[in-house]
Scaffold this active site. Sequence first.
Site, PDB file in Angstrom:
ATOM      1  N   ALA A  11      15.164  -3.350 -11.254  1.00 30.38           N
ATOM      2  CA  ALA A  11      14.341  -3.119 -12.452  1.00 30.38           C
ATOM      3  C   ALA A  11      13.276  -2.050 -12.210  1.00 30.38           C
ATOM      4  CB  ALA A  11      13.661  -4.427 -12.874  1.00 30.38           C
ATOM      5  N   GLY A  12      13.101  -1.632 -10.950  1.00 28.04           N
ATOM      6  CA  GLY A  12      12.030  -0.696 -10.614  1.00 28.04           C
ATOM      7  C   GLY A  12      12.361   0.747 -10.960  1.00 28.04           C
ATOM      8  N   THR A  87      12.004   1.398   0.938  1.00 31.89           N
ATOM      9  CA  THR A  87      10.654   0.857   0.744  1.00 31.89           C
ATOM     10  C   THR A  87       9.698   1.403   1.807  1.00 31.89           C
ATOM     11  OG1 THR A  87      11.681  -1.164  -0.068  1.00 31.89           O
ATOM     12  CG2 THR A  87       9.365  -1.308   0.536  1.00 31.89           C
ATOM     13  N   HIS A 144       0.172  11.278  -5.068  1.00 32.17           N
ATOM     14  CA  HIS A 144       1.168  10.490  -5.810  1.00 32.17           C
ATOM     15  C   HIS A 144       0.551   9.919  -7.085  1.00 32.17           C
ATOM     16  CE1 HIS A 144       3.431  10.595  -2.020  1.00 32.17           C
ATOM     17  NE2 HIS A 144       4.493  10.310  -2.747  1.00 32.17           N
ATOM     18  N   LYS A 148       1.095   3.968  -7.336  1.00 32.92           N
ATOM     19  CA  LYS A 148       1.541   3.784  -5.944  1.00 32.92           C
ATOM     20  C   LYS A 148       0.613   2.817  -5.204  1.00 32.92           C
ATOM     21  CE  LYS A 148       3.179   6.234  -1.853  1.00 32.92           C
ATOM     22  NZ  LYS A 148       4.360   5.367  -1.745  1.00 32.92           N
TER      23      LYS A 148
HETATM   24  P1  NAD Z   1       8.505  -0.074  -8.624  1.00 36.35           P
HETATM   25  O1  NAD Z   1       7.288  -0.966  -8.570  1.00 36.35           O
HETATM   26  O2  NAD Z   1       8.798   0.684  -9.864  1.00 36.35           O
HETATM   27  O3  NAD Z   1       9.819  -0.957  -8.288  1.00 36.35           O
HETATM   28  C1  NAD Z   1       9.871  -1.957  -7.309  1.00 36.35           C
HETATM   29  C2  NAD Z   1      10.798  -3.046  -7.835  1.00 36.35           C
HETATM   30  O4  NAD Z   1      11.016  -3.977  -6.774  1.00 36.35           O
HETATM   31  C3  NAD Z   1      10.195  -3.815  -9.020  1.00 36.35           C
HETATM   32  O5  NAD Z   1      11.157  -3.916 -10.059  1.00 36.35           O
HETATM   33  C4  NAD Z   1       9.867  -5.183  -8.419  1.00 36.35           C
HETATM   34  O6  NAD Z   1       9.956  -6.231  -9.371  1.00 36.35           O
HETATM   35  C5  NAD Z   1      10.938  -5.282  -7.336  1.00 36.35           C
HETATM   36  N1  NAD Z   1      10.628  -6.236  -6.275  1.00 36.35           N
HETATM   37  C6  NAD Z   1       9.453  -6.414  -5.619  1.00 36.35           C
HETATM   38  N2  NAD Z   1       9.576  -7.388  -4.714  1.00 36.35           N
HETATM   39  C7  NAD Z   1      10.873  -7.844  -4.793  1.00 36.35           C
HETATM   40  C8  NAD Z   1      11.616  -8.835  -4.119  1.00 36.35           C
HETATM   41  N3  NAD Z   1      11.046  -9.606  -3.195  1.00 36.35           N
HETATM   42  N4  NAD Z   1      12.933  -9.000  -4.447  1.00 36.35           N
HETATM   43  C9  NAD Z   1      13.515  -8.232  -5.395  1.00 36.35           C
HETATM   44  N5  NAD Z   1      12.853  -7.272  -6.083  1.00 36.35           N
HETATM   45  C10 NAD Z   1      11.547  -7.092  -5.782  1.00 36.35           C
HETATM   46  O7  NAD Z   1       8.372   0.890  -7.364  1.00 36.35           O
HETATM   47  P2  NAD Z   1       9.205   2.223  -7.038  1.00 36.35           P
HETATM   48  O8  NAD Z   1       8.444   3.417  -7.503  1.00 36.35           O
HETATM   49  O9  NAD Z   1      10.630   2.055  -7.444  1.00 36.35           O
HETATM   50  O10 NAD Z   1       9.094   2.233  -5.441  1.00 36.35           O
HETATM   51  C11 NAD Z   1       9.559   1.134  -4.663  1.00 36.35           C
HETATM   52  C12 NAD Z   1       9.353   1.442  -3.177  1.00 36.35           C
HETATM   53  O11 NAD Z   1      10.140   2.589  -2.809  1.00 36.35           O
HETATM   54  C13 NAD Z   1       7.923   1.797  -2.785  1.00 36.35           C
HETATM   55  O12 NAD Z   1       7.666   1.277  -1.489  1.00 36.35           O
HETATM   56  C14 NAD Z   1       7.919   3.312  -2.761  1.00 36.35           C
HETATM   57  O13 NAD Z   1       6.917   3.865  -1.929  1.00 36.35           O
HETATM   58  C15 NAD Z   1       9.299   3.560  -2.190  1.00 36.35           C
HETATM   59  N6  NAD Z   1       9.873   4.903  -2.482  1.00 36.35           N
HETATM   60  C16 NAD Z   1      10.595   5.459  -1.477  1.00 36.35           C
HETATM   61  C17 NAD Z   1      11.243   6.669  -1.687  1.00 36.35           C
HETATM   62  C18 NAD Z   1      12.115   7.246  -0.598  1.00 36.35           C
HETATM   63  O14 NAD Z   1      12.702   8.339  -0.798  1.00 36.35           O
HETATM   64  N7  NAD Z   1      12.276   6.550   0.536  1.00 36.35           N
HETATM   65  C19 NAD Z   1      11.122   7.314  -2.924  1.00 36.35           C
HETATM   66  C20 NAD Z   1      10.376   6.724  -3.938  1.00 36.35           C
HETATM   67  C21 NAD Z   1       9.760   5.489  -3.701  1.00 36.35           C
END
Ligand code: NAD
Length: 256
Positions: A11-12, A87, A144, A148
């Site tokens: 959903a994220g 993550t 960012h 974040k």
């Molecule tokens: P976001 O908050 O939009 O999405 C995170 C999702 O994870 C949410 O839907 C949340 O409900 C879900 N979630 C949280 N805990 C959970 C659990 N225990 N079980 C299942 N689902 C769970 O955040 P985002 O922007 O999508 O970023 C997520 C992570 O990815 C962050 O740590 C961000 O820094 C990282 N990120 C990494 C990269 C990369 O290239 N490595 C790129 C962008 C973001």
Amino acid sequence: MNKGIGVVGIAGRMGQLVAEETLAAGAKLVGGVDRPEAAVSNSTVRFADVAALAAASDVVVEFTHASAVQANAKAIAAAGCAWVLGTTGLSAADEAAVAEAARTIAVVHAPNFSPGVNLVLALAEKMAAALPAEMYDAEIVEMHHRQKVDAPSGTAVGMGRAVAKGRGVNLADVTESGRDGHTGARKTGAIGFAALRGGQVVGEHTLLFAAGTEHIALTHRAFDRRAFATGAVRAALWVAGRKPGLYSMMDVLGMA
Ligand code: NAD
């Protein structure tokens, strides 16, 4: 790949794009999991938990929150499924849980899945090795979006690690982060971090080597987080069926 790709955190912001990019790559989207209160699109096959999703998938791609990593590492390893983890903000204990899982399954763990950023990381290491730490002060500045939750960003830490590797030092020993108040003079060989938060900036990183006589800056700007989602799906297709181990995006891109 027989079963397909599952998405943890579907959903994220990133999870939704990974689901779209999986289909765009012509791969099978198994479904996803998210927190019970998170709304997912009607077309998504929603699994009860990570264990069930991993059992039904060749590889799961995860972008969630650091607090989820340790439990998910155990569940995904127990299912024998490959894992692409994006993550950021992981603690040492979280990193240890990822390494433990990588003893029995193939894991790609990357702070940033963009090919451009990985090229910057490779250059950062080479530059750090060539520019003496006594003369060139390394500073990393990132910006960012306001939502974040961790700082410095995983990519900024990755840049710091690359500089530390090029200099043959341990990043934790030379980090100067979040300076405020009477900090004293900058230590020779320090690697500095500064984090800006605001608006909807997808991700900007600059690595600066500052000497008395010249400055050299390496900047990467991401305009669309789809760059990360495409890279994560590329990693998923690459890692499915590989032997257990901890791989990086450099491995996926053939730059290791
Ligand atoms: P976001 O908050 O939009 O999405 C995170 C999702 O994870 C949410 O839907 C949340 O409900 C879900 N979630 C949280 N805990 C959970 C659990 N225990 N079980 C299942 N689902 C769970 O955040 P985002 O922007 O999508 O970023 C997520 C992570 O990815 C962050 O740590 C961000 O820094 C990282 N990120 C990494 C990269 C990369 O290239 N490595 C790129 C962008 C973001």
